[in-house]
Motif scaffolding. Structure first.
Motif, PDB file in Angstrom:
ATOM      1  N   ILE A  31       7.089  35.270 -48.885  1.00 31.30           N
ATOM      2  CA  ILE A  31       7.147  35.698 -49.815  1.00 31.30           C
ATOM      3  C   ILE A  31       5.589  36.064 -50.103  1.00 31.30           C
ATOM      4  O   ILE A  31       5.449  37.834 -50.744  1.00 31.30           O
ATOM      5  N   ALA A  32       4.990  35.366 -49.891  1.00 33.44           N
ATOM      6  CA  ALA A  32       3.049  36.083 -49.901  1.00 33.44           C
ATOM      7  C   ALA A  32       2.854  37.081 -49.546  1.00 33.44           C
ATOM      8  O   ALA A  32       2.297  38.318 -50.100  1.00 33.44           O
ATOM      9  N   GLN A  33       3.279  37.192 -47.870  1.00 30.60           N
ATOM     10  CA  GLN A  33       3.288  38.505 -47.628  1.00 30.60           C
ATOM     11  C   GLN A  33       4.019  39.697 -47.453  1.00 30.60           C
ATOM     12  O   GLN A  33       3.552  40.845 -47.896  1.00 30.60           O
ATOM     13  N   ALA A  34       5.238  39.454 -48.753  1.00 29.05           N
ATOM     14  CA  ALA A  34       6.064  40.966 -49.098  1.00 29.05           C
ATOM     15  C   ALA A  34       5.065  41.430 -50.062  1.00 29.05           C
ATOM     16  O   ALA A  34       5.169  42.536 -50.842  1.00 29.05           O
ATOM     17  N   ILE A  35       4.798  40.649 -50.965  1.00 32.84           N
ATOM     18  CA  ILE A  35       4.134  40.341 -52.261  1.00 32.84           C
ATOM     19  C   ILE A  35       2.968  41.755 -51.744  1.00 32.84           C
ATOM     20  O   ILE A  35       2.923  42.336 -52.271  1.00 32.84           O
ATOM     21  N   TYR A  36       2.187  41.107 -50.981  1.00 27.97           N
ATOM     22  CA  TYR A  36       0.802  41.629 -50.324  1.00 27.97           C
ATOM     23  C   TYR A  36       1.003  42.648 -49.810  1.00 27.97           C
ATOM     24  O   TYR A  36       0.327  44.356 -50.421  1.00 27.97           O
ATOM     25  N   GLU A  37       2.027  42.811 -49.640  1.00 24.48           N
ATOM     26  CA  GLU A  37       2.557  44.636 -48.537  1.00 24.48           C
ATOM     27  C   GLU A  37       3.000  45.632 -49.258  1.00 24.48           C
ATOM     28  O   GLU A  37       2.521  46.776 -49.453  1.00 24.48           O
ATOM     29  N   GLU A  38       3.512  45.181 -50.181  1.00 23.68           N
ATOM     30  CA  GLU A  38       4.385  45.856 -51.282  1.00 23.68           C
ATOM     31  C   GLU A  38       3.237  46.303 -52.583  1.00 23.68           C
ATOM     32  O   GLU A  38       2.969  47.568 -52.727  1.00 23.68           O
ATOM     33  N   ALA A  39       2.208  45.745 -52.617  1.00 24.42           N
ATOM     34  CA  ALA A  39       1.124  45.792 -53.814  1.00 24.42           C
ATOM     35  C   ALA A  39       0.050  46.722 -53.052  1.00 24.42           C
ATOM     36  O   ALA A  39      -0.467  47.936 -53.468  1.00 24.42           O
ATOM     37  N   ASN A  40       0.069  46.344 -51.268  1.00 21.77           N
ATOM     38  CA  ASN A  40      -0.906  47.481 -51.046  1.00 21.77           C
ATOM     39  C   ASN A  40      -0.089  49.330 -50.635  1.00 21.77           C
ATOM     40  O   ASN A  40      -0.630  50.193 -51.013  1.00 21.77           O
ATOM     41  N   VAL A  41       1.297  49.074 -50.869  1.00 18.90           N
ATOM     42  CA  VAL A  41       1.826  50.075 -51.548  1.00 18.90           C
ATOM     43  C   VAL A  41       1.767  50.901 -52.675  1.00 18.90           C
ATOM     44  O   VAL A  41       1.302  52.232 -52.351  1.00 18.90           O
ATOM     45  N   ILE A  42       1.269  50.620 -53.940  1.00 18.62           N
ATOM     46  CA  ILE A  42       1.183  50.790 -54.701  1.00 18.62           C
ATOM     47  C   ILE A  42      -0.370  51.085 -54.659  1.00 18.62           C
ATOM     48  O   ILE A  42      -0.639  52.178 -55.714  1.00 18.62           O
ATOM     49  N   PHE A  43      -0.824  49.954 -54.146  1.00 14.64           N
ATOM     50  CA  PHE A  43      -2.555  50.645 -54.380  1.00 14.64           C
ATOM     51  C   PHE A  43      -2.570  51.840 -54.010  1.00 14.64           C
ATOM     52  O   PHE A  43      -3.579  52.982 -54.135  1.00 14.64           O
ATOM     53  N   ALA A  44      -1.744  52.165 -52.621  1.00 15.52           N
ATOM     54  CA  ALA A  44      -1.686  53.662 -51.391  1.00 15.52           C
ATOM     55  C   ALA A  44      -2.036  55.236 -52.927  1.00 15.52           C
ATOM     56  O   ALA A  44      -2.288  55.939 -52.756  1.00 15.52           O
ATOM     57  N   LYS A  45      -0.802  54.259 -53.289  1.00 10.72           N
ATOM     58  CA  LYS A  45      -0.209  55.577 -54.520  1.00 10.72           C
ATOM     59  C   LYS A  45      -1.327  56.029 -55.386  1.00 10.72           C
ATOM     60  O   LYS A  45      -1.326  56.729 -56.289  1.00 10.72           O
ATOM     61  N   SER A  46      -2.056  54.656 -55.993  1.00  8.50           N
ATOM     62  CA  SER A  46      -2.806  55.127 -56.902  1.00  8.50           C
ATOM     63  C   SER A  46      -3.371  55.475 -56.533  1.00  8.50           C
ATOM     64  O   SER A  46      -4.241  56.455 -57.846  1.00  8.50           O
ATOM     65  N   GLN A  47      -4.296  55.495 -55.667  1.00 13.46           N
ATOM     66  CA  GLN A  47      -5.456  56.634 -55.250  1.00 13.46           C
ATOM     67  C   GLN A  47      -5.452  57.764 -54.804  1.00 13.46           C
ATOM     68  O   GLN A  47      -6.349  58.711 -55.244  1.00 13.46           O
ATOM     69  N   ILE A  48      -4.162  58.484 -54.802  1.00 14.63           N
ATOM     70  CA  ILE A  48      -3.420  59.619 -55.230  1.00 14.63           C
ATOM     71  C   ILE A  48      -4.297  59.917 -56.499  1.00 14.63           C
ATOM     72  O   ILE A  48      -4.394  60.461 -57.052  1.00 14.63           O
ATOM     73  N   LEU A  49      -3.663  59.454 -57.961  1.00 17.87           N
ATOM     74  CA  LEU A  49      -4.233  59.446 -59.210  1.00 17.87           C
ATOM     75  C   LEU A  49      -5.568  59.430 -59.767  1.00 17.87           C
ATOM     76  O   LEU A  49      -5.890  59.494 -60.617  1.00 17.87           O
ATOM     77  N   VAL A  50      -6.281  58.482 -58.776  1.00 19.41           N
ATOM     78  CA  VAL A  50      -8.290  58.331 -59.406  1.00 19.41           C
ATOM     79  C   VAL A  50      -8.089  59.652 -59.520  1.00 19.41           C
ATOM     80  O   VAL A  50      -8.700  60.185 -58.326  1.00 19.41           O
ATOM     81  N   PRO A  51      -9.728  59.777 -60.917  1.00 17.37           N
ATOM     82  CA  PRO A  51      -9.830  60.861 -60.509  1.00 17.37           C
ATOM     83  C   PRO A  51     -11.010  60.303 -59.594  1.00 17.37           C
ATOM     84  O   PRO A  51     -11.805  59.638 -59.115  1.00 17.37           O
ATOM     85  N   VAL A  52     -11.964  62.050 -58.594  1.00 13.59           N
ATOM     86  CA  VAL A  52     -12.585  62.042 -58.156  1.00 13.59           C
ATOM     87  C   VAL A  52     -14.126  62.514 -59.000  1.00 13.59           C
ATOM     88  O   VAL A  52     -14.132  64.381 -58.922  1.00 13.59           O
ATOM     89  N   ASP A  53     -14.991  62.281 -58.935  1.00 13.05           N
ATOM     90  CA  ASP A  53     -16.091  62.684 -59.436  1.00 13.05           C
ATOM     91  C   ASP A  53     -17.171  62.490 -58.191  1.00 13.05           C
ATOM     92  O   ASP A  53     -17.233  63.352 -57.600  1.00 13.05           O
ATOM     93  N   THR A  54     -17.715  61.402 -58.204  1.00 17.38           N
ATOM     94  CA  THR A  54     -18.666  61.185 -56.956  1.00 17.38           C
ATOM     95  C   THR A  54     -18.378  60.395 -55.905  1.00 17.38           C
ATOM     96  O   THR A  54     -18.784  59.665 -54.601  1.00 17.38           O
ATOM     97  N   GLY A  55     -16.607  59.756 -56.134  1.00 18.69           N
ATOM     98  CA  GLY A  55     -16.196  58.799 -55.595  1.00 18.69           C
ATOM     99  C   GLY A  55     -16.247  57.142 -55.787  1.00 18.69           C
ATOM    100  O   GLY A  55     -15.282  56.218 -55.165  1.00 18.69           O
TER     101      GLY A  55
END
Length: 99
Positions: A31-55
């Motif tokens: 269960i812990a591993q599945a939650i971690y893997e799904e959180a990484n999918v969500i995080f990867a999607k969030s990276q697209i939305l993060v504004p980039v000025d300096t990175g």
């Protein structure tokens, strides 16, 4: 969502009892591993939305290791660290509003 499967062949009640006991020990880690893997999918999607000025902000994000809380396992998806200080110095408050 991460997908997983397993196969279990049983031929007697002792094997069933032993399999259930083994599953009881392995289930929390799964269960812990599945939650971690799904959180990484969500995080990867969030990276697209993060504004980039300096990175700096994009580079400050991550997913914490699974932790056991009062209501079960959880992870934190976060951005911050030095980026939070940089944003506050530019006049961006913690609520996302410019000052």
């Amino acid at each position: 969502m991460a997908k997983s499967s397993f196969r279990l062949d049983l031929t007697g009640d002792k094997e069933l009892i032993n399999a259930l006991k083994a599953g009881k020990q392995q289930t929390p880690q799964a269960i812990a591993q599945a939650i971690y893997e799904e959180a990484n999918v969500i995080f990867a999607k969030s990276q697209i939305l993060v504004p980039v000025d300096t990175g700096i902000l994009r580079g400050s994000g991550g997913v914490s290791a699974p932790q056991m809380g009062n209501q079960g396992y959880f992870v934190d998806i976060f951005y911050g660290g030095p980026a939070a200080w940089t944003l506050s110095r530019k006049g961006i408050g913690t609520n996302g509003n410019y000052s």
